[in-house]
Design an enzyme around this catalytic site. Sequence first.
Site: not given
Length: 149
Positions: A52, A54, A82, A85
């Site tokens: 992801h 992040e 999410c 993260c």
Amino acid sequence: MDHERWMGEALALADEAAGAGEVPVGCVIVRGEQIVGRGRNRREEDRSALAHAEILAIREACTFLKDWRLSDCGLYVTLEPCPMCAGAILNARLKWVCYGARDEKTGSCGSVLNLFEENYGYRPALYGGVLEEDCLARLRDFFRDLRRQ
């Protein structure tokens, strides 16, 4: 804090992700007036659920600053984090989080739940909706084009 300036940088990374066939999510981590970490969604490219924007930006910032504590940094991401993260943000001790579009399916900064309100002993400041329409437009366009294929 110039939220729109830094979110613009995250949007440029989201555009890179879309160009690579990834869901357009981009992230930058800022300390003062300097970007210390960048990430964009790479789940398909890396074949990893962990890739992801992040997570990648946090990793780069920690490497750049030679510290896992990012307590004097802020994170800008085009889509609400999410749970994974949000957990990484808490563990990295980021000072604030600024996101663009809400994520009604997995958003963990208020849409589904807000992990930053739980009793973890640390709470970053939270700013939502920055350049929201620009962030949403990229997501809408990406998924519209994907459905046409």
